[in-house]
Design an enzyme around this catalytic site. Structure first.
Site, PDB file in Angstrom:
ATOM      1  N   GLU A 343       0.358  -1.424  -0.176  1.00  0.00           N
ATOM      2  CA  GLU A 343      -0.191   0.057  -0.243  1.00  0.00           C
ATOM      3  C   GLU A 343       0.586   0.944   0.045  1.00  0.00           C
ATOM      4  OE1 GLU A 343      -2.325  -1.824   3.260  1.00  0.00           O
ATOM      5  OE2 GLU A 343      -3.519  -2.406   2.097  1.00  0.00           O
ATOM      6  N   ASP A 367      -0.570  -5.307   9.466  1.00  0.00           N
ATOM      7  CA  ASP A 367      -1.669  -4.326   9.726  1.00  0.00           C
ATOM      8  C   ASP A 367      -1.775  -5.105  11.546  1.00  0.00           C
ATOM      9  OD1 ASP A 367      -3.213  -3.064   7.779  1.00  0.00           O
ATOM     10  OD2 ASP A 367      -4.848  -4.670   7.767  1.00  0.00           O
ATOM     11  N   HIS A 538      -1.041   0.072  11.235  1.00  0.00           N
ATOM     12  CA  HIS A 538       0.163  -0.994  10.677  1.00  0.00           C
ATOM     13  C   HIS A 538       1.565  -0.887  11.546  1.00  0.00           C
ATOM     14  CE1 HIS A 538      -1.213   0.038   5.940  1.00  0.00           C
ATOM     15  NE2 HIS A 538      -1.765  -1.410   6.263  1.00  0.00           N
TER      16      HIS A 538
END
Length: 603
Positions: A343, A367, A538
């Site tokens: 990401e 995550d 994260h």
């Protein structure tokens, strides 16, 4: 060991043996020459035997041509170090010296001073004087002084407490200086509104010395369509993947399931992505003739891939390239991990980079997904948490599609049979087989990834010491870091599977118990409080309890640490930080603000 594939080389440590400059009939300086040079050579030996660059080679350490007693010798040392590419200096002294004449005055070097604890001509006197001068001149330095008095002929026997500080200083300084002049490559841009993927070039340049390179994700498609990749490498990678990467479950409903033919094409597409992203980061001299510009790459020590959603709504996801690049092996065998943030979360990618440079191990991107209390775990599974999970009030589920290194499965062991994530150059073919056997590749969920692709799945089935960190940017403050040391938790398979079925069971799974103190109001009261105080969605997770090294590294980079559970006696920052108040963490904030980033040239 491997050849460095990035331009700029590795930082050199320079040892500066400082000495009392007084001569005359008593031959004072002459009487100290052997002792002082022996001290320098002992430090050189310690660094060379214990510190490595990220490619596995021992650090390069040089010593000044002579002891340094007056300003001309300081200048001669500085000239030698400049030509040798020295970024880190350690001044050693066993006696009084003229501080301002013998100190390292280069504002761009990372500085330490070791004052030998002896009684004849105490190095502590020089140490205190020169550290005060460093502070007065705005040139922070790490002061190193042993707890116990030593005999003057015992300089080569470095006490354990001094070794610990010297090596912590050396590890952190090498990590900080290795980033200088390299690049962060963002492929794409902001992902689904995630703040961590909003690029702040000023932060990258001023705090880390990193250049930001940007390419659109369409560059990957261009290289595929025009054949700008090495066909031989691609075929080898594809064959290795077919042999070693087993497919796992496909939970997609029948009306959106891909056919076997479509899945095979996704594998081919994904392997080409892997080869191309690697080429983008470090270059490839073996690309087809006519693509000399593409051969160069972007000199990227770290990178990120946007993916969602514009890419993954149409093309296969980047889970395979992310997972394998971050791992300590690929189709060619063991390799140095290449940090690729999912990401394009640049802040998490940088956290992974910090940890990789400190440990030379692969890193986990995840995550920080769900907190499970002992009560909730019992209610859902009937299982009573044990060990670290029980002692620290629960567990945190670390889970993300594909980006975690395969080393995190916990299948590799050390010589004593303990689960470990190895330094990459220690990985064996047997280790690689264990890691690939423990991993399956599941068809991507159509709800998240309409273009398909394959996500790695494993469960960390081992208890290992780990450190979770997060780098954040805060308006009005700047960068800050969070650190949580703890352990991976090995839940019984049926318990882990039950909890995983409530979320996405096709992704890599690690259960984490941070070390907590149970104190009211503390961010480390329980595992819940750690998650409740975490600064983003994260985390970057490294093998080992490396919080103390991270604190030292952050002080070099002028990044304050907002929360940590590192024992107070392990905290090692520049001596000048002591002048900013008695509370260590508040002093850290004030000192970082006062000194500012090292590479900012407009104050």
């Amino acid at each position: 060991m491997s050849k460095s594939e990035l331009i700029g080389g590795y930082p050199v440590i320079g040892i500066r043996p400082a000495i009392d400059g007084r001569r005359g009939p008593m031959k004072l300086r002459e009487s100290l020459e052997d002792q002082t040079m022996a001290l320098a050579m002992a430090a050189k030996k310690l660094f060379e035997e214990n510190l490595c660059y990220s490619n596995g080679e021992p650090v390069k350490v040089i010593v000044a041509d002579s002891t340094i007693g007056r300003a001309p010798e300081s200048a001669a040392c500085a000239e030698k170090f400049r030509k040798a590419g020295v970024d880190i200096t350690l001044t050693v002294a066993a006696c009084w010296c003229y501080g301002s004449e013998t100190m390292d005055m280069d504002p761009m070097t990372i500085k330490g001073v070791w004052g030998f604890n002896g009684t004849e001509r105490p190095g502590a006197v020089y140490l205190a004087s020169v550290l005060a001068t460093h502070a007065q001149k705005g040139l922070p330095a790490f002061g190193i002084y042993g707890h116990e008095v030593q005999d003057r002929d015992d300089v080569t026997n470095i006490p354990e407490d001094v070794k610990e500080k010297l090596l912590r200083f050396g590890r952190a300084a090498v990590a900080a200086a290795t980033m200088r002049g390299k690049s962060y490559l963002q492929i794409g841009s902001v992902c689904m509104g995630i703040g961590g993927s909003i690029m702040d070039q000023a932060f990258m340049e001023e705090y880390l010395g990193l250049r930001v390179e940007s390419v659109d994700e369409v560059e990957i498609l261009r290289r595929m369509e025009e054949g700008i990749y090495n066909k031989e490498e691609y075929e080898k990678a594809l064959a290795w993947t077919r042999e070693n990467c087993k497919e796992g479950r496909d939970d997609n409903p029948d009306f959106v399931k891909f056919s076997r033919e479509e899945k095979d094409k996704q594998w081919e597409f994904t392997i080409k992505m892997y080869c191309i992203i690697k080429d983008l980061m470090k270059g490839n001299p073996n690309l087809p003739e006519g693509f000399e510009e593409e051969m160069v790459g972007h000199n990227a020590i770290c990178a990120g891939f946007q993916g969602q959603r514009q890419w993954t709504d149409h093309w296969p996801n980047c889970d395979y390239p992310e997972a394998v690049l971050n791992s300590s092996f690929d189709f060619e065998g063991k390799k140095e991990p290449m940090i690729l943030a999912t990401e394009n979360d640049v802040l998490n990618g940088l956290g992974m980079l910090f940890c990789k440079l400190l440990t030379n191990r692969a890193q986990i991107f995840a995550d920080v997904r769900t907190f499970w209390s002992p009560e909730a775990t019992k209610r859902v599974t009937g299982y009573d948490l044990e060990g670290h999970a029980k002692e620290n009030g629960g567990i945190i589920h670390l889970l993300n599609s594909g980006a975690a290194c395969l080393d995190a499965c916990g299948e590799c062991t050390d010589e004593n049979g303990n689960a470990i994530m190895k330094k990459w150059w220690e990985v064996t073919d047997e280790d690689i087989k264990k890691m690939t056997d423990a991993t399956v590749w599941c068809e991507a969920g159509f709800d998240n990834f309409r273009g398909g692709g394959f996500s790695s799945h494993f469960t960390t089935r081992a208890e290992m010491p780990v450190t979770m960190i997060r780098l954040n940017l805060v308006k009005g403050l700047g960068p800050m870091l969070q650190i949580a040391e703890g352990w991976t938790v090995n839940l019984p398979d049926e318990v882990s599977d039950t909890l995983m079925e409530r979320t996405n069971p096709t992704w890599p799974c690690t259960w984490f118990a941070p070390r907590c103190d149970g104190k009211e109001g503390s961010p480390f009261k329980t595992a819940y409080d750690v998650m409740n105080n975490w600064g983003a969605n994260h985390g970057a997770i490294s093998y080992g309890h490396i919080g103390a090294d991270l604190i030292t590294l952050c002080s070099m980079l002028r990044i304050p640490v907002s929360m940590h559970n590192v024992p107070g006696d392990k905290i090692f920052r520049p001596t000048a930080w002591n002048a900013f108040g008695m509370d260590k963490e508040g002093a850290d904030y004030r000192a970082c603000a006062a000194y500012g980033p090292m590479y900012k040239n407009i104050r």
